[in-house]
Scaffold this active site. Structure first.
Site, PDB file in Angstrom:
ATOM      1  N   TYR A 174       0.559  -1.612   0.077  1.00 38.80           N
ATOM      2  CA  TYR A 174       0.532   0.093  -0.273  1.00 38.80           C
ATOM      3  C   TYR A 174       0.590   1.284  -0.232  1.00 38.80           C
ATOM      4  O   TYR A 174       1.829   1.691  -0.024  1.00 38.80           O
ATOM      5  CB  TYR A 174      -0.698   0.046   1.025  1.00 38.80           C
ATOM      6  CG  TYR A 174      -0.129   0.199   2.054  1.00 38.80           C
ATOM      7  CD1 TYR A 174      -0.330   1.403   2.755  1.00 38.80           C
ATOM      8  CD2 TYR A 174       0.220  -0.644   3.282  1.00 38.80           C
ATOM      9  CE1 TYR A 174       0.297   2.417   3.960  1.00 38.80           C
ATOM     10  CE2 TYR A 174       0.938  -0.664   4.221  1.00 38.80           C
ATOM     11  CZ  TYR A 174       0.924   0.648   4.923  1.00 38.80           C
ATOM     12  OH  TYR A 174       1.113   1.097   6.206  1.00 38.80           O
ATOM     13  N   CYS A 175       0.469   2.231  -0.549  1.00 40.24           N
ATOM     14  CA  CYS A 175       1.033   3.565  -0.678  1.00 40.24           C
ATOM     15  C   CYS A 175      -0.271   4.822   0.202  1.00 40.24           C
ATOM     16  O   CYS A 175      -1.072   3.958   1.176  1.00 40.24           O
ATOM     17  CB  CYS A 175       1.402   3.946  -1.415  1.00 40.24           C
ATOM     18  SG  CYS A 175       0.778   4.177  -3.216  1.00 40.24           S
ATOM     19  N   SER A 176      -0.042   6.365  -0.382  1.00 43.96           N
ATOM     20  CA  SER A 176      -1.544   6.837  -0.114  1.00 43.96           C
ATOM     21  C   SER A 176      -2.545   6.373  -1.278  1.00 43.96           C
ATOM     22  O   SER A 176      -2.894   6.928  -0.338  1.00 43.96           O
ATOM     23  CB  SER A 176      -0.314   8.284  -0.352  1.00 43.96           C
ATOM     24  OG  SER A 176      -0.183   8.472  -1.573  1.00 43.96           O
TER      25      SER A 176
END
Length: 98
Positions: free
Chosen positions: A60-62
């Site tokens: 995941y990231c933003s």
């Protein structure tokens, strides 16, 4: 900071390992509890932590963009159990809510 070896084993007590591909400053601000920080910038440079290939990796990231790129890079490295968790709220909803 990238966790390897024994730290990955501790993080891997669940069926999946949560991998935050944001930069260390973003990770330090907020992250999924127990997540490993492996920035996309380090993956692209050929640096890869000792992530086990026999566990599901939830990246995941933003926004889901960097995690999608990381998935493609890891897939080319032989990883098969990969999930784009999109971002912290999505991962927490999908894996930590009752």
């Amino acid at each position: 900071m990238v966790y390897t070896g024994d730290n990955i084993k501790v993080m891997g007590r669940r069926d999946e390992i949560f991998v935050d591909v944001r930069e260390p400053e973003e990770f330090a601000h907020s992250h999924v509890q127990g997540a490993v920080n492996l920035p996309l910038s380090e993956l692209g440079a050929g640096k890869l932590a000792e992530l086990p290939k026999d566990k599901k990796l939830v990246l995941y990231c933003s926004s889901g963009n960097r995690s999608a790129v990381a998935m493609n890079l890891l897939r080319r490295q032989g990883y098969v159990e990969l999930v784009n968790g999109i971002n912290k709220p999505e991962v927490e909803r999908d894996y930590f809510s009752n």
